[in-house]
Design a protein around this motif. Sequence first.
Motif, short mmCIF file in Angstrom:
data_model
loop_
_atom_site.label_atom_id
_atom_site.label_comp_id
_atom_site.label_asym_id
_atom_site.label_seq_id
_atom_site.Cartn_x
_atom_site.Cartn_y
_atom_site.Cartn_z
N LEU A 149 0.82 -1.20 0.00
CA LEU A 149 0.00 0.00 0.00
C LEU A 149 0.86 1.26 0.00
N ASP A 150 0.37 2.31 -0.63
CA ASP A 150 1.07 3.59 -0.60
C ASP A 150 1.11 4.12 0.83
N ALA A 151 2.27 4.68 1.19
CA ALA A 151 2.48 5.25 2.52
C ALA A 151 2.99 6.68 2.37
N PRO A 152 3.08 7.44 3.45
CA PRO A 152 3.59 8.82 3.36
C PRO A 152 4.98 8.90 2.74
N HIS A 153 5.24 10.03 2.08
CA HIS A 153 6.55 10.35 1.51
C HIS A 153 6.95 9.38 0.39
N GLY A 154 5.99 8.75 -0.24
CA GLY A 154 6.29 7.84 -1.33
C GLY A 154 6.73 6.46 -0.90
N ASP A 155 6.71 6.18 0.42
CA ASP A 155 7.09 4.86 0.91
C ASP A 155 5.98 3.84 0.62
N ASP A 157 3.93 0.49 2.39
CA ASP A 157 3.66 -0.38 3.53
C ASP A 157 3.41 -1.79 3.02
N VAL A 158 4.10 -2.75 3.64
CA VAL A 158 3.98 -4.16 3.26
C VAL A 158 3.21 -4.89 4.36
N LEU A 159 2.10 -5.51 3.99
CA LEU A 159 1.26 -6.24 4.93
C LEU A 159 1.26 -7.72 4.58
N ARG A 160 1.26 -8.56 5.61
CA ARG A 160 1.09 -10.01 5.41
C ARG A 160 -0.12 -10.46 6.20
N ASP A 161 -1.07 -11.08 5.51
CA ASP A 161 -2.32 -11.53 6.14
C ASP A 161 -2.99 -10.41 6.93
N GLY A 162 -2.93 -9.20 6.36
CA GLY A 162 -3.59 -8.06 6.97
C GLY A 162 -2.80 -7.36 8.05
N GLU A 163 -1.64 -7.90 8.44
CA GLU A 163 -0.83 -7.32 9.50
C GLU A 163 0.34 -6.54 8.91
N PRO A 164 0.54 -5.27 9.31
CA PRO A 164 1.67 -4.50 8.78
C PRO A 164 3.00 -5.15 9.16
N GLN A 165 3.89 -5.28 8.19
CA GLN A 165 5.22 -5.87 8.42
C GLN A 165 6.28 -4.78 8.48
N TYR A 166 6.41 -4.01 7.40
CA TYR A 166 7.36 -2.89 7.42
C TYR A 166 7.01 -1.85 6.38
N ARG A 167 7.58 -0.65 6.58
CA ARG A 167 7.40 0.48 5.66
C ARG A 167 8.70 0.64 4.86
N LEU A 168 8.63 0.44 3.55
CA LEU A 168 9.79 0.40 2.67
C LEU A 168 10.07 1.76 2.04
N GLU A 169 11.30 2.21 2.12
CA GLU A 169 11.72 3.42 1.41
C GLU A 169 11.86 3.13 -0.08
N ARG A 170 11.60 4.13 -0.91
CA ARG A 170 11.80 3.95 -2.34
C ARG A 170 13.23 4.34 -2.77
N ARG A 171 13.94 5.11 -1.98
CA ARG A 171 15.29 5.51 -2.36
C ARG A 171 16.26 4.37 -2.04
N PRO A 172 17.21 4.10 -2.92
CA PRO A 172 18.20 3.05 -2.66
C PRO A 172 19.24 3.51 -1.64
N ARG A 173 19.85 2.54 -0.97
CA ARG A 173 20.87 2.81 0.04
C ARG A 173 22.09 1.91 -0.20
N PRO A 174 23.31 2.43 0.05
CA PRO A 174 24.47 1.54 0.06
C PRO A 174 24.49 0.72 1.33
N LEU A 175 25.16 -0.42 1.30
CA LEU A 175 25.23 -1.29 2.47
C LEU A 175 25.82 -0.56 3.67
N ALA A 176 26.75 0.35 3.44
CA ALA A 176 27.40 1.06 4.53
C ALA A 176 26.42 1.89 5.36
N ASP A 177 25.29 2.30 4.79
CA ASP A 177 24.32 3.09 5.53
C ASP A 177 23.74 2.31 6.72
N PHE A 178 23.78 0.99 6.64
CA PHE A 178 23.14 0.16 7.68
C PHE A 178 24.10 -0.21 8.81
#
Length: 270
Positions: A149-155, A157-178
């Motif tokens: 589902l669409d979320a704020p700021h262009g993110d 939302d990923v739901l499994r069986d109706g339960e929210p799992q996580y909100r995904l950013e659309r911008r890519p990130r390098p591994l070092a950011d984590f």
Amino acid sequence: MDIDAYLDRLGVARPAAPDLATLRLLQERHLAAVPFENLSSHLGEPVVLDEDALFEKVVHRRRGGFCYELNGLFAALLRALGYDASLHAAQVFHADGTPGPPLDHAAIVVALDSGDWLVDVGFGRFARHPLPLFSVDPQLDPDGEFLLLDAPHGDIDVLRDGEPQYRLERRPRPLADFVPMAWWQTTSPESHFTQSLTCSRPTSQGRVTLSGDRLIETVDGVRNEVRLLSPDAIHLAYRVYFGMTLTRLPVPPGESPLTSGAPQPDTALT
């Protein structure tokens, strides 16, 4: 990257082309072969977010890992195979429905001619197949019904069986950011990774999880749990269910692995 060694770890032949069918196979095989586990936090091992270090751990030592490790390395494999694959940060939802902190999770987005696809081999129980980010319809998967589902700021939302799992950013990130959040997740007493011990992977009939001395198997929706009564039994379970021959067992939460002497990186072989 030694592509053939990585593919051998997954039990997959070198693919002919970077298409959706191959991506689906690679995701399925990665989830089945490489467990989601947080043993490093309980073995006194540092988690190093470097592709060479991750390759050594997952491929050569035949261990698993958690999101930054598994999706970080799998994204590198996909790029080596010709896919347009990028890492994306996500906020994992709390039980009360509020999103957690930024960079709480790392997932993969693969761009194909058909559009962008969400790929995740590092979230524990999640979709076994790529999920199209461009679809607003419910998506059936062996591990549930997913909705994006669409979320704020262009993110998204990923739901499994109706339960929210996580909100995904659309911008890519390098591994070092984590790196900072990975350090917090694996060292902070407030992190659920330091408060629990788990090693888990899906099976053809459900899922198998080893949590300390508890072996939990779900077969066709029926959950069975047994208590392993000796260190030898726990070692055997790691070897039989996850292909890991550990030189020592992880220390249960609440006990510091440093109390047993200077930690050495564990090895795991088939």
